[in-house]
Write a protein that holds these residues in place. Sequence first.
Motif, PDB file in Angstrom:
ATOM      1  N   PHE A 124      48.921 -24.022  11.751  1.00 31.66           N
ATOM      2  CA  PHE A 124      48.297 -24.423  10.489  1.00 31.66           C
ATOM      3  C   PHE A 124      46.789 -24.223  10.573  1.00 31.66           C
ATOM      4  N   ASN A 173      42.374 -23.461  13.634  1.00 32.67           N
ATOM      5  CA  ASN A 173      43.796 -23.132  13.754  1.00 32.67           C
ATOM      6  C   ASN A 173      44.456 -24.149  14.692  1.00 32.67           C
ATOM      7  N   VAL A 188      52.794 -33.119   8.829  1.00 32.38           N
ATOM      8  CA  VAL A 188      52.527 -31.883   8.089  1.00 32.38           C
ATOM      9  C   VAL A 188      53.432 -31.792   6.872  1.00 32.38           C
ATOM     10  N   LEU A 214      45.585 -27.652   3.500  1.00 35.55           N
ATOM     11  CA  LEU A 214      45.659 -26.558   4.484  1.00 35.55           C
ATOM     12  C   LEU A 214      45.090 -25.284   3.858  1.00 35.55           C
ATOM     13  N   SER A 238      51.583 -28.300   2.017  1.00 34.14           N
ATOM     14  CA  SER A 238      50.200 -27.906   1.774  1.00 34.14           C
ATOM     15  C   SER A 238      49.175 -28.893   2.322  1.00 34.14           C
ATOM     16  N   MET A 294      47.936 -31.502   5.850  1.00 32.30           N
ATOM     17  CA  MET A 294      48.133 -32.139   7.152  1.00 32.30           C
ATOM     18  C   MET A 294      47.601 -33.561   6.998  1.00 32.30           C
ATOM     19  N   GLU A 297      45.479 -21.440   3.245  1.00 30.38           N
ATOM     20  CA  GLU A 297      46.577 -20.472   3.291  1.00 30.38           C
ATOM     21  C   GLU A 297      46.132 -19.173   3.942  1.00 30.38           C
TER      22      GLU A 297
END
Lengths: 376, 376
Positions: free
Chosen positions: A198, A165, A223, A241, A226, A228, A243
């Motif tokens: 994220f 995270n 970012v 990323l 969807s 990074m 979800e």
Amino acid sequence: MEFIIDNEWFYKAISDVNKAVSLKTPFPILSGIKVIAYNDSLVLIGSNSDIVIEKVIPLTVDGVKVLEVHKTGSVVIPAKHLSEIIKKLPAKVHVRVNEKQVVTIQSEEIVTKIFGFNSEQYPKLPLIDETNYAKIPCTELIEIIKQTAFAVSKSESRPVLTGVNISFKDHYLSFAATDSHRLALRELVLESSINGSFIVPSASLNELTKLIHNDNGEIRIYVTSSYMAFKTSSFTLFSRLIEGNYPNITGLLPKNAKTTIILDTAQLLTGIDRACLFASEWKNNNVQLEIVDGKKIKISSNSSNIGEIEETQNIKMINGETDLTISLDGSYLINALKAIKEEEIRLSFGDTMRPVLIEPINNPSYIHLISPVRSY
Amino acid sequence: MEFIIDNEWFYKAISDVNKAVSLKTPFPILSGIKVIAYNDSLVLIGSNSDIVIEKVIPLTVDGVKVLEVHKTGSVVIPAKHLSEIIKKLPAKVHVRVNEKQVVTIQSEEIVTKIFGFNSEQYPKLPLIDETNYAKIPCTELIEIIKQTAFAVSKSESRPVLTGVNISFKDHYLSFAATDSHRLALRELVLESSINGSFIVPSASLNELTKLIHNDNGEIRIYVTSSYMAFKTSSFTLFSRLIEGNYPNITGLLPKNAKTTIILDTAQLLTGIDRACLFASEWKNNNVQLEIVDGKKIKISSNSSNIGEIEETQNIKMINGETDLTISLDGSYLINALKAIKEEEIRLSFGDTMRPVLIEPINNPSYIHLISPVRSY
């Protein structure tokens, strides 16, 4: 497309993007590397469903000419064969592609032909907003990843826990990872215009550390909805990323400790490592810690079939109750101790079944929590 | 039994005998190492169904005391745990065994207990006749093994071909290995009172090369009815012999060559290695050799799905017909060329389907044969 390139630089770039190329993909074109020759550079792209790696080779590196582009263009070349061939060529290579996508690679008296793919069919790169980014030294990013990514969940049952995270809030960045039995949390201040939280797959971050390797420069983090993206002067890595909502971890941090002790980090690590020899018989690598005589810590493990091991180490400082016996997962403790470079650590214990807090002395930016295991 | 030993010497000896210990044995005692403390030495023994390794640690090594025996005796200790523990102990170790075969190992503040086995149940070593032996420098034996053992058959369909045929006749020793598609043969003169022909598993010889490693001394070879033993000052390795009759290989050596050529060994090796990139699609790693313009050799391979590679190299000398095209298994050729340390080699070709003879220039003691493969 036609260019002449230094074989070692070409091989290095191929190896880097190859990290993103999977041989098991159902789409043959994704088992290839997209090679694009521009007038001023050569760009290589490799990708799979989780990450995309883009590598740029300029015409000169440190004043030495490594690339000469005769004709711009692009093609996709099977990665495995390209990599094996370039590795074994003795000198600079001359690459040409004809209208049938046949790639001719020549080096001295050696001529190779590989069947390529039309690059139009290769997926497009995600678009990034160049104005919004965070900036961090490469070496610091590697350290943060190594201090957290190991703590993610290996099980797919809660996909959000398989990622790290990464949260940006004003000029604060935090990396958190947990598998619900232990937690690693690292915070730092940086230059950033990103806000938000994220979840990035730990595998992407591990690939990133290999790519950065010895780079002493800076890395920019972007970012998209969807992805990074991590960008240095020589490469960009895009990671998918994960979800979902990451659990709130601030509530997990223990407030009051019954006992706190200070130990030598390296000595504790070798002691726990030895105790784990007999701990592997247990599901949770049970290692016992026990305070003896109010000033020493006994580290032990045992196996009814094989034998037992125990040793005692000096406690550097102790506060609170001196009556303590607890079982921890030795492998978790090893992970945590290896992530700490400070010489001394503080362990804080609450009730027997409350998590143990591990903090490096003189470094408030990193904390680690480990839940005890039952010893019966 | 009780002794104090330098932890590094102990670990080294354990690692050596551990090479013979299998974790998969149905007899628990064979997953252990037999440790025997004599007044003047410590002996460690590990074994499986194919080999037995015996290692001797004296009281002093190069004038430095490494061992102190307080009480003679013997015990069998589970190899995996013994190895892992000794590796992780920081200083010299004190080993004691009680009447219940519990082994206590102490190093500084660390105390370990392992449950051992009664050594009476451990199999006896084969007996050797100390008066009959052959003697050879360790470095030479390693070279001979590396030049032949790779050519044995990987298939168990003819067990005798999975071993190296070691023959002693007067003062001649020969090592021969074949999988029926290629043959490696090395001969030498040595001091020996053994006569006879024996078949030794290639796996035993490979273990032997690892054990000898950097030893610059001599090794003695002994033969019993079912074992060959290799003995240096620090270890003995007993290898089971393979029963059966080894095929007569002298009839295979070709008499007349239509064409002989001399090539640079290292250059040919790198060329064949590159050509193998595309050869792996074929069952036999087909690499084509073709003489062009009477003075060059073209090395090529191709795959209908992937592409093709070709290169030409200069022939240093040619005799006989200059019209030649032949397909060989590239991986066999690589094995043979790697076993030759001389700078130049002679290739002799007969009819298209006759084996190719490979000989180092200026070294009549080693020859290699490879049968051609069909290229369609």
